[in-house]
Design an enzyme around this catalytic site. Structure first.
Site, mmCIF file in Angstrom:
data_model
loop_
_atom_site.group_PDB
_atom_site.id
_atom_site.type_symbol
_atom_site.label_atom_id
_atom_site.label_comp_id
_atom_site.label_asym_id
_atom_site.label_seq_id
_atom_site.Cartn_x
_atom_site.Cartn_y
_atom_site.Cartn_z
ATOM 1 N N CYS A 7 -6.102 1.970 5.903
ATOM 2 C CA CYS A 7 -6.766 0.706 6.249
ATOM 3 C C CYS A 7 -6.202 0.193 7.580
ATOM 4 O O CYS A 7 -5.293 0.800 8.151
ATOM 5 C CB CYS A 7 -6.511 -0.305 5.128
ATOM 6 S SG CYS A 7 -4.806 -0.912 5.084
ATOM 7 N N HIS B 59 0.858 -1.180 0.000
ATOM 8 C CA HIS B 59 0.000 0.000 0.000
ATOM 9 C C HIS B 59 0.900 1.238 0.000
ATOM 10 O O HIS B 59 2.066 1.182 0.403
ATOM 11 C CB HIS B 59 -0.869 0.032 1.251
ATOM 12 C CG HIS B 59 -1.960 -0.987 1.254
ATOM 13 N ND1 HIS B 59 -3.092 -0.843 2.005
ATOM 14 C CD2 HIS B 59 -2.094 -2.171 0.610
ATOM 15 C CE1 HIS B 59 -3.892 -1.877 1.828
ATOM 16 N NE2 HIS B 59 -3.293 -2.703 0.981
ATOM 17 N N GLU C 142 1.008 3.803 1.936
ATOM 18 C CA GLU C 142 1.536 4.169 3.251
ATOM 19 C C GLU C 142 2.723 3.292 3.645
ATOM 20 O O GLU C 142 3.715 3.791 4.195
ATOM 21 C CB GLU C 142 0.445 4.032 4.326
ATOM 22 C CG GLU C 142 -0.756 4.911 4.095
ATOM 23 C CD GLU C 142 -1.902 4.222 3.367
ATOM 24 O OE1 GLU C 142 -3.061 4.519 3.696
ATOM 25 O OE2 GLU C 142 -1.634 3.387 2.466
ATOM 26 N N CYS D 74 -2.339 -0.318 7.448
ATOM 27 C CA CYS D 74 -1.583 0.925 7.365
ATOM 28 C C CYS D 74 -1.729 1.772 8.628
ATOM 29 O O CYS D 74 -0.774 2.416 9.067
ATOM 30 C CB CYS D 74 -1.989 1.692 6.120
ATOM 31 S SG CYS D 74 -1.531 0.813 4.611
#
Length: 147
Positions: A82, A52, A54, A85
């Site tokens: 999410c 992801h 992040e 993260c």
């Protein structure tokens, strides 16, 4: 640079993810007035569920400062983090997160849940909805094209 400029850079990174066929999310990490980390979604590109925006930005920042502790850093991210993260933000001790679009299905800094209020040993300051329309429009357009 100011908040708007950092989020604009995160949006540029998100567009890069979208161009590569991934959900357009970008993240920038700043310490003082220096960008120490940046990333965008690379799940499709690298066939890896962990990549992801992040996580990529945190990894980059940790390498830049040679530490896993990102105390006093600020993360700018185009979509609410999410669970994975949000946990990474807490574990890396990022001081503040400024995100754009809310994620009603998976966001864990206010939408679905709020990990910043859970009693973990670190509580980042969260600002949601910053440049929300620009961030949300990028996601809407991406998914409209997919359908």
């Amino acid at each position: 640079m100011k908040d708007r400029e950092y989020m604009s850079l995160a949006l540029e990174l998100a567009r890069k993810a979208g161009e590569k066929g991934d959900v357009p999310v970008g993240a920038v990490i700043v310490l003082g007035d220096k960008i120490i980390g940046q990333g965008y979604n690379k799940r499709e590109e690298n066939k890896n569920a962990l990549l992801h925006a992040e996580i990529c930005a945190i990894n980059d920042a940790c390498e830049t400062v040679s530490s896993w502790r990102l105390t006093d850093a600020v993360m700018y991210v185009t979509l609410e983090p999410c669970p994975m993260c949000a946990g990474a933000v807490i574990n890396s001790r990022i001081g503040r997160v400024i995100f754009g679009a809310y994620d009603e299905r998976g966001g864990c800094f206010g939408s679905l849940d709020n990990f910043a209020d859970k009693g973990f040993n670190h509580k980042p300051h969260i600002i949601g909805g910053f440049m929300e329309e620009e961030c949300a429009a990028l996601l809407r357009d991406f998914f409209a094209e997919k359908r």
